[in-house]
Design a protein around this motif. Structure first.
Motif, mmCIF file in Angstrom:
data_model
loop_
_atom_site.group_PDB
_atom_site.id
_atom_site.type_symbol
_atom_site.label_atom_id
_atom_site.label_comp_id
_atom_site.label_asym_id
_atom_site.label_seq_id
_atom_site.Cartn_x
_atom_site.Cartn_y
_atom_site.Cartn_z
ATOM 1 N N ASP A 438 33.173 37.905 48.641
ATOM 2 C CA ASP A 438 33.118 37.743 47.183
ATOM 3 C C ASP A 438 32.915 39.082 46.492
ATOM 4 O O ASP A 438 33.510 39.342 45.447
ATOM 5 N N ILE A 439 32.078 39.952 47.054
ATOM 6 C CA ILE A 439 31.859 41.287 46.501
ATOM 7 C C ILE A 439 32.894 42.276 47.021
ATOM 8 O O ILE A 439 33.428 43.102 46.268
ATOM 9 N N LEU A 440 33.208 42.178 48.303
ATOM 10 C CA LEU A 440 34.150 43.127 48.910
ATOM 11 C C LEU A 440 35.575 42.957 48.406
ATOM 12 O O LEU A 440 36.446 43.784 48.725
ATOM 13 N N SER A 441 35.823 41.926 47.607
ATOM 14 C CA SER A 441 37.154 41.769 47.017
ATOM 15 C C SER A 441 37.576 43.019 46.248
ATOM 16 O O SER A 441 38.758 43.386 46.246
ATOM 17 N N TYR A 442 36.621 43.704 45.629
ATOM 18 C CA TYR A 442 36.962 44.889 44.836
ATOM 19 C C TYR A 442 37.356 46.080 45.718
ATOM 20 O O TYR A 442 38.460 46.618 45.571
ATOM 21 N N PRO A 443 36.506 46.549 46.639
ATOM 22 C CA PRO A 443 36.937 47.667 47.482
ATOM 23 C C PRO A 443 38.098 47.306 48.409
ATOM 24 O O PRO A 443 38.955 48.151 48.672
ATOM 25 N N LEU A 444 38.150 46.065 48.890
ATOM 26 C CA LEU A 444 39.240 45.694 49.806
ATOM 27 C C LEU A 444 40.573 45.546 49.067
ATOM 28 O O LEU A 444 41.642 45.827 49.627
ATOM 29 N N THR A 445 40.538 45.103 47.809
ATOM 30 C CA THR A 445 41.769 45.088 47.016
ATOM 31 C C THR A 445 42.267 46.503 46.797
ATOM 32 O O THR A 445 43.472 46.784 46.910
ATOM 33 N N LEU A 446 41.357 47.434 46.505
ATOM 34 C CA LEU A 446 41.755 48.838 46.351
ATOM 35 C C LEU A 446 42.329 49.371 47.661
ATOM 36 O O LEU A 446 43.362 50.057 47.659
ATOM 37 N N TYR A 447 41.683 49.057 48.768
ATOM 38 C CA TYR A 447 42.184 49.515 50.067
ATOM 39 C C TYR A 447 43.571 48.933 50.357
ATOM 40 O O TYR A 447 44.462 49.633 50.868
ATOM 41 N N HIS A 448 43.765 47.669 50.014
ATOM 42 C CA HIS A 448 45.071 47.010 50.205
ATOM 43 C C HIS A 448 46.149 47.713 49.387
ATOM 44 O O HIS A 448 47.278 47.928 49.855
ATOM 45 N N ILE A 449 45.801 48.110 48.167
ATOM 46 C CA ILE A 449 46.752 48.826 47.314
ATOM 47 C C ILE A 449 47.116 50.171 47.929
ATOM 48 O O ILE A 449 48.298 50.542 48.006
ATOM 49 N N LEU A 450 46.104 50.909 48.386
ATOM 50 C CA LEU A 450 46.332 52.267 48.901
ATOM 51 C C LEU A 450 47.080 52.281 50.219
ATOM 52 O O LEU A 450 47.834 53.224 50.495
ATOM 53 N N THR A 451 46.883 51.278 51.058
ATOM 54 C CA THR A 451 47.432 51.331 52.415
ATOM 55 C C THR A 451 48.617 50.399 52.645
ATOM 56 O O THR A 451 49.275 50.506 53.687
ATOM 57 N N THR A 452 48.884 49.521 51.700
ATOM 58 C CA THR A 452 49.979 48.571 51.890
ATOM 59 C C THR A 452 50.962 48.551 50.718
ATOM 60 O O THR A 452 52.174 48.692 50.904
ATOM 61 N N LEU A 453 50.447 48.388 49.504
ATOM 62 C CA LEU A 453 51.333 48.199 48.355
ATOM 63 C C LEU A 453 51.932 49.501 47.836
ATOM 64 O O LEU A 453 53.073 49.517 47.384
ATOM 65 N N SER A 454 51.177 50.583 47.878
ATOM 66 C CA SER A 454 51.666 51.872 47.370
ATOM 67 C C SER A 454 52.152 52.743 48.524
ATOM 68 O O SER A 454 51.352 53.284 49.290
ATOM 69 N N THR A 455 53.437 52.875 48.646
ATOM 70 C CA THR A 455 54.014 53.696 49.720
ATOM 71 C C THR A 455 53.591 55.151 49.578
ATOM 72 O O THR A 455 53.309 55.838 50.579
ATOM 73 N N HIS A 604 41.793 38.498 47.223
ATOM 74 C CA HIS A 604 41.034 37.978 46.088
ATOM 75 C C HIS A 604 39.753 37.328 46.598
ATOM 76 O O HIS A 604 39.623 36.974 47.776
ATOM 77 N N SER A 605 38.775 37.200 45.710
ATOM 78 C CA SER A 605 37.548 36.515 46.096
ATOM 79 C C SER A 605 37.886 35.084 46.512
ATOM 80 O O SER A 605 38.699 34.427 45.859
#
Length: 629
Positions: A438-455, A604-605
């Motif tokens: 529930d809390i880690l949704s924020y850092p893990l979403t950022l990590y997902h963006i940096l390592t998966t969504l943004s080439t 997402h949470s």
């Protein structure tokens, strides 16, 4: 003749000055303010009289500047308190008044070095409360005072409230204050009348300013009760006054403060905001509060909530018929968004009760997951406690320790790629009963963006380089910096990340500081609107805004324009698919290229929450979209 005298007096003022101030009140009338009521005017005049009786002008001069913070920036339209710096004029001649500026820098520009004459700086607005003698007031204000029987300040003075703005020619333009600005004036006057007598004079005076007393650095927070016509959600608001502006609170809350320390934990001392009443919703059409059991919803999509059939019919005619089928499709995502891998309850209609069921209510980082601490500024609930205490006392093994990941199983060394929560819990060996997602949704979403969504970001990290992230509009994340250390452990020695959190909710105490969790992830903070601060920041590789509500706040328009000018990738999340779709429209209208369409966010949470006026699936960081990827 009148024109001749006016010009003659104007030349006299230009030559000899008129003492501190910009001249007498402009004659605007509060009765002309949109949405004003006689009761609101009564309360403002009472607050004004109370401040006048406390006689701040005996000691205070224009050179004494005060910072004021009323509630949270999110309480104000534009997500920023409109005027944040106060000065008193008239103590040594000139107009008896208080002036409010949008920033300390504007106040300093308007105050000459000798602290006696006011400089007219073009395009700077000043919210003024000028105490005028009744005999000099314009007829419209005299009639208002008489007809409403308003309270006098002193023996013969009444406040005239206006907003003055100097144009490039040097002349002043005036306008009526808005109702929101009057709410601010009321709270500031009430607070100042209570706290300015607490200022302690220093023995050593300011060199070269014999008329001006020097005071010890000061900060105080008091509760101000809103009049019934003014309060929005809470009867009381916390008002913090500091001298000089930006003075640090040093984490020690005085007896008059809105917060006290109890066993080293901040808790609201009076009027504590409890969890939202279970089942209380809001009508889509008229905004009336309605209990879930008494509400009706669209019979077709079941998404929109109404207080009765009349509002339902009206909304259908005006708008809903065009989006009903779309909302029905969004409601169909309910099962898709559920996360069945978790064994804890993922249904939180009442956040306080949900947290109580986990044993973490009002503990550690969980304090930001309900409204019990909503009056406290973001970023001031951080502490230096242990990992276990930060995670609310969860058992060892139920939270990720701030240590390198030991169990990589068959994964290769280097950056760890994750596809969803199942992968993460597997890597971290967390049980499905752990609610940390529930809390880690924020850092893990950022990590997902940096390592998966943004080439682009992914390639930089794989090459061992640094990625600079401009993280816009942080709120509760400011109290969760420890959770962002997880990004370093998942990078596993590959590349570095610099996160610059920029937004109006960043507290002054944090602005300009750097939180270094470790050598590979650095988080720094900047208070202000992104469009005003971006030119002073390190150039970003990517821009991110989580749970952004792009369509709800006017201040986002300038930030979106700034992102468009940068021409770099940007990602945005929101709680519902509808809100994310609205964000897409805002971005597209600003000229940005929507390159990553609205889609469910795998990080997402897992906790289902509820929007005020709809039954649409609602999760923190529920949906994500990207631009310029």
């Amino acid at each position: 003749m009148d024109l001749h005298l006016k010009n003659l007096f104007g030349r006299f003022q230009d030559q000899f000055g008129s003492g501190p101030g910009l001249g007498p009140g402009s004659g605007v009338c509060l009765m002309k303010v949109e949405g004003i009521s006689p009761n609101v005017i009564h309360f403002i005049f009472r607050a004004s009289a109370s401040l006048y009786r406390s006689e701040p002008w005996k000691r205070l001069r224009p050179g004494h500047l005060f910072g004021v913070r009323v509630g949270k920036d999110s309480d104000w339209s534009g997500k920023r308190q409109p005027f944040q710096c106060v000065q008193f004029t008239g103590g040594d001649g000139g107009d008896i008044a208080i002036y409010m500026y949008r920033s300390t820098s504007y106040a300093l520009k308007m105050t000459d070095d000798d602290s006696r004459e006011m400089a007219r700086v073009p395009n700077v607005e000043v919210l003024r409360v000028t105490y005028e003698v009744e005999s000099l007031m314009l007829p419209c204000n005299k009639r208002m005072v008489k007809s409403l029987s308003l309270e006098v300040s002193g023996t013969d003075r009444f406040p005239v409230i206006d907003v003055a703005r100097c144009i490039t020619s040097g002349e002043l333009q005036f306008r009526n204050p808005t109702l929101e600005e009057l709410r601010l004036v009321f709270a500031v006057m009430k607070a100042l009348s209570l706290v300015h007598p607490l200022l302690l004079q220093e023995e050593k005076q300011v060199k070269g300013l014999p008329r001006m007393i020097k005071f010890s650095p000061f900060i105080e927070t008091v509760d101000v009760q809103w009049p019934p016509e003014m309060f929005k959600g809470h009867d009381f608001v916390a008002v913090t006054v500091s001298h000089p502006p930006g003075q640090s609170y040093e984490q020690e809350w005085n007896k008059t403060a809105v917060m006290t320390r109890d066993d080293d934990e901040l808790e609201l001392a009076s009027g504590m905001t409890k969890g939202t009443e279970v089942g209380l919703r809001k009508c889509t059409t008229c905004d009336k509060a309605v209990h879930r059991d008494e509400s009706v919803c669209c019979s077709h999509c079941r998404a929109t909530i109404y207080c009765g059939s009349e509002c339902e019919k009206r909304h259908w005619r005006e708008m809903h018929r065009s989006v009903c089928n779309l909302y029905e499709a969004m409601m169909g995502r309910e099962e898709e968004l559920k996360m069945n891998i978790f064994s804890f309850s993922c249904y939180a209609e009442n956040p306080c009760e949900w947290l109580e069921s986990l044993g973490v209510h009002k503990k550690g980082m969980w304090r930001r997951q309900c409204s019990c601490y909503s009056q406290g500024p973001f970023g001031l609930l951080q502490d230096s406690s242990s990992d276990a205490e930060s995670w609310g006392g969860l058992q060892d093994g139920d939270y990720p320790q701030d240590l390198p990941i030991q169990n990589l199983k068959e994964r290769s060394r280097g950056m760890i790629f994750l596809s969803d929560w199942s992968d993460y819990y597997d890597v971290r060996c967390l049980p499905p009963s752990s609610p940390v997602s529930d809390i880690l949704s924020y850092p893990l979403t950022l990590y997902h963006i940096l390592t998966t969504l943004s080439t682009h970001s992914k390639n930089l990290l794989l090459k061992g380089k640094e990625v600079t992230v401009h993280y816009l509009g942080p709120e509760r994340e400011l109290d969760w910096i420890k959770a962002f250390a997880e990004i370093d452990h998942l990078l596993n020695g590959t590349g570095t990340v610099q996160i610059i959190m920029v937004g109006p909710e960043v507290p002054s105490d944090l602005s300009g500081t750097i939180a270094t969790n470790n050598s590979r992830v650095k988080v720094s903070f900047v208070k202000g609107l992104y469009q005003e601060e971006v030119t002073y920041l390190t150039s970003p590789d990517i821009v991110v805004a989580l749970n952004c509500d792009l369509d709800r706040y006017s201040s986002w328009s300038g930030a979106v324009e700034a992102v468009n000018n940068l021409r770099i990738p940007g990602f945005f999340t929101d709680k519902t698919e509808d809100a994310c779709g609205n964000a897409k429209a805002v971005l597209r209208n600003a000229g940005l290229n929507i390159s990553h369409p609205v889609a469910p966010n795998p990080f997402h949470s897992p906790v289902r929450t509820f929007a005020e006026s709809s039954n649409l699936p609602c999760y923190n960081n529920g949906f994500i979209l990207g631009v310029n990827t």
